[in-house]
Design a protein around this motif. Structure first.
Motif, PDB file in Angstrom:
ATOM      1  N   VAL A   1      40.893  30.612  61.136  1.00  0.00           N
ATOM      2  CA  VAL A   1      41.759  30.811  59.980  1.00  0.00           C
ATOM      3  C   VAL A   1      42.915  31.685  60.454  1.00  0.00           C
ATOM      4  O   VAL A   1      42.704  32.788  60.951  1.00  0.00           O
ATOM      5  CB  VAL A   1      41.015  31.476  58.812  1.00  0.00           C
ATOM      6  CG1 VAL A   1      41.960  31.690  57.636  1.00  0.00           C
ATOM      7  CG2 VAL A   1      39.810  30.641  58.398  1.00  0.00           C
ATOM      8  N   VAL A   2      44.121  31.168  60.310  1.00  0.00           N
ATOM      9  CA  VAL A   2      45.317  31.876  60.766  1.00  0.00           C
ATOM     10  C   VAL A   2      45.880  32.692  59.606  1.00  0.00           C
ATOM     11  O   VAL A   2      46.219  32.136  58.560  1.00  0.00           O
ATOM     12  CB  VAL A   2      46.364  30.882  61.298  1.00  0.00           C
ATOM     13  CG1 VAL A   2      47.634  31.609  61.709  1.00  0.00           C
ATOM     14  CG2 VAL A   2      45.788  30.075  62.458  1.00  0.00           C
ATOM     15  N   HIS A   3      45.965  33.992  59.804  1.00  0.00           N
ATOM     16  CA  HIS A   3      46.525  34.897  58.798  1.00  0.00           C
ATOM     17  C   HIS A   3      47.899  35.422  59.205  1.00  0.00           C
ATOM     18  O   HIS A   3      48.659  35.867  58.361  1.00  0.00           O
ATOM     19  CB  HIS A   3      45.582  36.080  58.555  1.00  0.00           C
ATOM     20  CG  HIS A   3      44.294  35.687  57.935  1.00  0.00           C
ATOM     21  ND1 HIS A   3      44.140  35.485  56.589  1.00  0.00           N
ATOM     22  CD2 HIS A   3      43.077  35.438  58.490  1.00  0.00           C
ATOM     23  CE1 HIS A   3      42.890  35.129  56.327  1.00  0.00           C
ATOM     24  NE2 HIS A   3      42.223  35.095  57.459  1.00  0.00           N
TER      25      HIS A   3
ATOM     26  N   TYR B   1      46.008  29.487  56.863  1.00  0.00           N
ATOM     27  CA  TYR B   1      45.721  28.071  57.084  1.00  0.00           C
ATOM     28  C   TYR B   1      44.666  27.939  58.170  1.00  0.00           C
ATOM     29  O   TYR B   1      44.392  28.874  58.915  1.00  0.00           O
ATOM     30  CB  TYR B   1      46.976  27.255  57.400  1.00  0.00           C
ATOM     31  CG  TYR B   1      47.743  27.687  58.628  1.00  0.00           C
ATOM     32  CD1 TYR B   1      47.418  27.189  59.885  1.00  0.00           C
ATOM     33  CD2 TYR B   1      48.813  28.571  58.533  1.00  0.00           C
ATOM     34  CE1 TYR B   1      48.136  27.572  61.008  1.00  0.00           C
ATOM     35  CE2 TYR B   1      49.539  28.949  59.651  1.00  0.00           C
ATOM     36  CZ  TYR B   1      49.190  28.442  60.883  1.00  0.00           C
ATOM     37  OH  TYR B   1      49.899  28.818  61.995  1.00  0.00           O
ATOM     38  N   VAL B   2      44.061  26.767  58.221  1.00  0.00           N
ATOM     39  CA  VAL B   2      42.951  26.519  59.136  1.00  0.00           C
ATOM     40  C   VAL B   2      43.405  25.572  60.242  1.00  0.00           C
ATOM     41  O   VAL B   2      43.986  24.525  59.973  1.00  0.00           O
ATOM     42  CB  VAL B   2      41.743  25.905  58.387  1.00  0.00           C
ATOM     43  CG1 VAL B   2      40.623  25.526  59.354  1.00  0.00           C
ATOM     44  CG2 VAL B   2      41.242  26.869  57.326  1.00  0.00           C
TER      45      VAL B   2
ATOM     46  N   ARG C   1      37.606  15.594  71.578  1.00  0.00           N
ATOM     47  CA  ARG C   1      37.974  16.621  70.596  1.00  0.00           C
ATOM     48  C   ARG C   1      39.468  16.825  70.594  1.00  0.00           C
ATOM     49  O   ARG C   1      40.122  16.745  71.631  1.00  0.00           O
ATOM     50  CB  ARG C   1      37.282  17.942  70.930  1.00  0.00           C
ATOM     51  CG  ARG C   1      35.791  17.859  70.851  1.00  0.00           C
ATOM     52  CD  ARG C   1      35.160  19.164  71.237  1.00  0.00           C
ATOM     53  NE  ARG C   1      33.725  19.002  71.339  1.00  0.00           N
ATOM     54  CZ  ARG C   1      32.961  19.714  72.145  1.00  0.00           C
ATOM     55  NH1 ARG C   1      33.479  20.654  72.904  1.00  0.00           N
ATOM     56  NH2 ARG C   1      31.668  19.498  72.174  1.00  0.00           N
ATOM     57  N   LEU C   2      39.990  17.144  69.410  1.00  0.00           N
ATOM     58  CA  LEU C   2      41.422  17.376  69.251  1.00  0.00           C
ATOM     59  C   LEU C   2      41.626  18.436  68.173  1.00  0.00           C
ATOM     60  O   LEU C   2      40.985  18.376  67.123  1.00  0.00           O
ATOM     61  CB  LEU C   2      42.111  16.070  68.834  1.00  0.00           C
ATOM     62  CG  LEU C   2      43.623  16.006  68.900  1.00  0.00           C
ATOM     63  CD1 LEU C   2      44.113  16.069  70.351  1.00  0.00           C
ATOM     64  CD2 LEU C   2      44.113  14.714  68.258  1.00  0.00           C
ATOM     65  N   PRO C   3      42.521  19.404  68.413  1.00  0.00           N
ATOM     66  CA  PRO C   3      42.812  20.398  67.377  1.00  0.00           C
ATOM     67  C   PRO C   3      43.901  19.904  66.434  1.00  0.00           C
ATOM     68  O   PRO C   3      44.718  19.049  66.790  1.00  0.00           O
ATOM     69  CB  PRO C   3      43.306  21.605  68.185  1.00  0.00           C
ATOM     70  CG  PRO C   3      43.953  20.991  69.379  1.00  0.00           C
ATOM     71  CD  PRO C   3      43.164  19.735  69.683  1.00  0.00           C
ATOM     72  N   GLY C   4      43.914  20.449  65.239  1.00  0.00           N
ATOM     73  CA  GLY C   4      44.957  20.146  64.278  1.00  0.00           C
ATOM     74  C   GLY C   4      44.766  20.962  63.017  1.00  0.00           C
ATOM     75  O   GLY C   4      43.701  21.548  62.790  1.00  0.00           O
ATOM     76  N   LEU C   5      45.794  21.001  62.196  1.00  0.00           N
ATOM     77  CA  LEU C   5      45.699  21.708  60.927  1.00  0.00           C
ATOM     78  C   LEU C   5      44.752  20.971  59.992  1.00  0.00           C
ATOM     79  O   LEU C   5      44.779  19.741  59.905  1.00  0.00           O
ATOM     80  CB  LEU C   5      47.069  21.818  60.264  1.00  0.00           C
ATOM     81  CG  LEU C   5      48.068  22.759  60.919  1.00  0.00           C
ATOM     82  CD1 LEU C   5      49.421  22.649  60.247  1.00  0.00           C
ATOM     83  CD2 LEU C   5      47.566  24.185  60.854  1.00  0.00           C
ATOM     84  N   LEU C   6      43.926  21.732  59.282  1.00  0.00           N
ATOM     85  CA  LEU C   6      43.051  21.174  58.266  1.00  0.00           C
ATOM     86  C   LEU C   6      43.764  21.355  56.939  1.00  0.00           C
ATOM     87  O   LEU C   6      43.974  22.486  56.485  1.00  0.00           O
ATOM     88  CB  LEU C   6      41.696  21.892  58.265  1.00  0.00           C
ATOM     89  CG  LEU C   6      40.674  21.398  57.253  1.00  0.00           C
ATOM     90  CD1 LEU C   6      40.277  19.953  57.534  1.00  0.00           C
ATOM     91  CD2 LEU C   6      39.445  22.300  57.283  1.00  0.00           C
ATOM     92  N   LEU C   7      44.164  20.259  56.324  1.00  0.00           N
ATOM     93  CA  LEU C   7      44.908  20.290  55.073  1.00  0.00           C
ATOM     94  C   LEU C   7      43.947  20.160  53.894  1.00  0.00           C
ATOM     95  O   LEU C   7      42.863  19.607  54.016  1.00  0.00           O
ATOM     96  CB  LEU C   7      45.934  19.159  55.043  1.00  0.00           C
ATOM     97  CG  LEU C   7      46.926  19.128  56.215  1.00  0.00           C
ATOM     98  CD1 LEU C   7      47.831  17.906  56.113  1.00  0.00           C
ATOM     99  CD2 LEU C   7      47.745  20.400  56.264  1.00  0.00           C
ATOM    100  N   GLY C   8      44.372  20.644  52.740  1.00  0.00           N
ATOM    101  CA  GLY C   8      43.542  20.536  51.546  1.00  0.00           C
ATOM    102  C   GLY C   8      42.506  21.634  51.501  1.00  0.00           C
ATOM    103  O   GLY C   8      42.777  22.785  51.829  1.00  0.00           O
ATOM    104  N   GLN C   9      41.300  21.278  51.127  1.00  0.00           N
ATOM    105  CA  GLN C   9      40.218  22.248  50.969  1.00  0.00           C
ATOM    106  C   GLN C   9      39.810  22.842  52.307  1.00  0.00           C
ATOM    107  O   GLN C   9      39.816  22.159  53.322  1.00  0.00           O
ATOM    108  CB  GLN C   9      38.998  21.570  50.353  1.00  0.00           C
ATOM    109  CG  GLN C   9      39.234  20.978  48.997  1.00  0.00           C
ATOM    110  CD  GLN C   9      37.978  20.249  48.508  1.00  0.00           C
ATOM    111  OE1 GLN C   9      37.006  20.108  49.217  1.00  0.00           O
ATOM    112  NE2 GLN C   9      38.039  19.778  47.270  1.00  0.00           N
ATOM    113  N   PRO C  10      39.416  24.123  52.316  1.00  0.00           N
ATOM    114  CA  PRO C  10      38.883  24.713  53.544  1.00  0.00           C
ATOM    115  C   PRO C  10      37.630  23.962  53.989  1.00  0.00           C
ATOM    116  O   PRO C  10      36.960  23.333  53.175  1.00  0.00           O
ATOM    117  CB  PRO C  10      38.533  26.145  53.143  1.00  0.00           C
ATOM    118  CG  PRO C  10      39.212  26.390  51.847  1.00  0.00           C
ATOM    119  CD  PRO C  10      39.431  25.062  51.206  1.00  0.00           C
ATOM    120  N   GLY C  11      37.328  24.049  55.253  1.00  0.00           N
ATOM    121  CA  GLY C  11      36.156  23.361  55.771  1.00  0.00           C
ATOM    122  C   GLY C  11      35.230  24.296  56.509  1.00  0.00           C
ATOM    123  O   GLY C  11      35.533  25.473  56.685  1.00  0.00           O
TER     124      GLY C  11
END
Length: 131
Positions: free
Chosen positions: A68-70, A83-84, A95-105
Protein backbone atom coordinates in the motif's frame (compact mmCIF):
# COMPACT_ATOMS: atom_id res chain seq x y z
CA UNK A 1 -1.60 20.44 -13.16
CA UNK A 2 -0.61 16.84 -12.48
CA UNK A 3 2.55 15.70 -14.25
CA UNK A 4 2.22 12.69 -16.57
CA UNK A 5 3.51 9.29 -15.52
CA UNK A 6 7.03 8.55 -16.73
CA UNK A 7 7.21 7.02 -20.20
CA UNK A 8 8.28 3.36 -20.29
CA UNK A 9 11.65 2.37 -21.68
CA UNK A 10 10.75 0.46 -24.82
CA UNK A 11 13.75 -1.53 -26.02
CA UNK A 12 14.42 -4.53 -28.26
CA UNK A 13 13.55 -6.94 -25.44
CA UNK A 14 10.23 -5.36 -24.45
CA UNK A 15 8.91 -4.19 -27.82
CA UNK A 16 6.68 -7.31 -28.13
CA UNK A 17 4.97 -6.48 -24.84
CA UNK A 18 4.30 -2.88 -25.85
CA UNK A 19 3.15 -3.86 -29.35
CA UNK A 20 0.57 -6.19 -27.77
CA UNK A 21 -0.72 -3.53 -25.36
CA UNK A 22 -1.20 -1.14 -28.28
CA UNK A 23 -3.47 -3.80 -29.79
CA UNK A 24 -5.38 -4.21 -26.51
CA UNK A 25 -3.69 -7.48 -25.51
CA UNK A 26 -1.34 -8.52 -22.71
CA UNK A 27 1.49 -10.71 -23.97
CA UNK A 28 4.48 -11.97 -21.99
CA UNK A 29 7.74 -13.63 -23.00
CA UNK A 30 7.71 -17.41 -23.45
CA UNK A 31 10.16 -19.95 -24.79
CA UNK A 32 9.22 -21.27 -28.22
CA UNK A 33 10.57 -24.76 -27.46
CA UNK A 34 10.19 -25.72 -23.79
CA UNK A 35 7.25 -23.35 -23.10
CA UNK A 36 8.80 -21.73 -20.03
CA UNK A 37 7.31 -18.34 -19.19
CA UNK A 38 10.12 -15.90 -18.50
CA UNK A 39 10.02 -13.33 -15.71
CA UNK A 40 11.54 -10.75 -18.03
CA UNK A 41 11.76 -10.57 -21.79
CA UNK A 42 14.87 -12.25 -23.19
CA UNK A 43 15.92 -13.13 -26.74
CA UNK A 44 16.67 -16.72 -25.70
CA UNK A 45 15.30 -18.97 -22.96
CA UNK A 46 17.23 -19.03 -19.70
CA UNK A 47 16.31 -22.72 -19.31
CA UNK A 48 17.02 -24.28 -22.72
CA UNK A 49 18.52 -21.48 -24.85
CA UNK A 50 15.83 -21.56 -27.55
CA UNK A 51 14.34 -18.42 -29.08
CA UNK A 52 11.50 -16.73 -27.26
CA UNK A 53 8.35 -14.99 -28.40
CA UNK A 54 5.53 -13.00 -26.83
CA UNK A 55 2.31 -14.90 -26.20
CA UNK A 56 -1.03 -13.65 -24.96
CA UNK A 57 -2.04 -14.57 -21.45
CA UNK A 58 -5.55 -15.08 -20.13
CA UNK A 59 -5.34 -12.03 -17.89
CA UNK A 60 -6.66 -13.77 -14.79
CA UNK A 61 -4.58 -14.56 -11.76
CA UNK A 62 -4.07 -14.33 -8.02
CA UNK A 63 -2.57 -11.61 -5.85
CA UNK A 64 0.79 -13.04 -4.80
CA UNK A 65 1.92 -9.97 -2.82
CA UNK A 66 1.12 -6.28 -2.53
CA UNK A 67 2.10 -2.99 -0.97
CA UNK A 68 0.00 0.00 0.00
CA UNK A 69 1.60 3.24 -1.17
CA UNK A 70 1.05 6.19 1.17
CA UNK A 71 3.88 8.42 -0.12
CA UNK A 72 4.00 8.18 -3.90
CA UNK A 73 7.37 8.24 -5.58
CA UNK A 74 5.63 8.93 -8.90
CA UNK A 75 4.10 12.44 -8.78
CA UNK A 76 1.47 11.48 -11.38
CA UNK A 77 -0.14 9.15 -8.82
CA UNK A 78 -0.04 11.53 -5.83
CA UNK A 79 -3.79 12.18 -5.96
CA UNK A 80 -4.48 8.42 -5.75
CA UNK A 81 -2.81 7.77 -2.36
CA UNK A 82 -3.24 5.47 -0.69
CA UNK A 83 -3.13 3.00 -3.58
CA UNK A 84 -2.18 -0.64 -3.92
CA UNK A 85 0.56 -2.06 -6.13
CA UNK A 86 -0.07 -5.79 -6.48
CA UNK A 87 2.23 -8.53 -7.71
CA UNK A 88 -0.10 -10.88 -9.56
CA UNK A 89 0.67 -14.46 -10.49
CA UNK A 90 -1.20 -15.16 -13.71
CA UNK A 91 -2.91 -18.53 -14.17
CA UNK A 92 -0.18 -19.37 -16.71
CA UNK A 93 2.52 -18.87 -14.06
CA UNK A 94 4.39 -15.61 -14.68
CA UNK A 95 4.08 -12.68 -12.29
CA UNK A 96 3.59 -9.03 -13.12
CA UNK A 97 3.15 -5.95 -10.90
CA UNK A 98 0.50 -3.32 -11.45
CA UNK A 99 -1.91 -0.99 -9.73
CA UNK A 100 -4.92 -2.66 -8.13
CA UNK A 101 -7.93 -0.53 -9.03
CA UNK A 102 -11.27 -0.51 -7.25
CA UNK A 103 -11.63 -2.38 -3.98
CA UNK A 104 -8.55 -3.19 -1.91
CA UNK A 105 -7.36 -6.77 -2.15
CA UNK A 106 -5.59 -9.40 -0.14
CA UNK A 107 -3.10 -12.12 -0.93
CA UNK A 108 -4.93 -14.94 -2.66
CA UNK A 109 -7.70 -12.78 -4.16
CA UNK A 110 -8.56 -13.46 -7.79
CA UNK A 111 -8.03 -10.57 -10.20
CA UNK A 112 -8.35 -9.77 -13.88
CA UNK A 113 -5.80 -7.68 -15.75
CA UNK A 114 -6.87 -4.74 -17.87
CA UNK A 115 -5.12 -2.01 -19.77
CA UNK A 116 -5.49 1.50 -18.39
CA UNK A 117 -4.35 4.79 -19.93
CA UNK A 118 -3.55 7.24 -17.15
CA UNK A 119 -3.90 10.97 -17.91
CA UNK A 120 -0.88 12.24 -19.83
CA UNK A 121 0.60 8.76 -20.36
CA UNK A 122 2.02 7.67 -23.71
CA UNK A 123 1.19 3.98 -23.26
CA UNK A 124 -1.44 1.84 -21.53
CA UNK A 125 -0.45 0.28 -18.22
CA UNK A 126 -1.38 -3.18 -16.96
CA UNK A 127 -3.71 -2.75 -13.98
CA UNK A 128 -5.81 -5.22 -12.01
CA UNK A 129 -9.32 -5.47 -10.56
CA UNK A 130 -10.73 -8.06 -8.18
CA UNK A 131 -13.16 -10.56 -9.70
Amino acid sequence: MTPPPPAPLIDADSIGFWAATREGRIALCRCGDCGTWLARPLASCSRCGAKTRFEDISGTGTIYSYIVVHHPSVPAFAAMVPYVVALVEFDEGPRLPGLLLGQPGEIGDRVRAELTRFPGADEDAVTFRRI
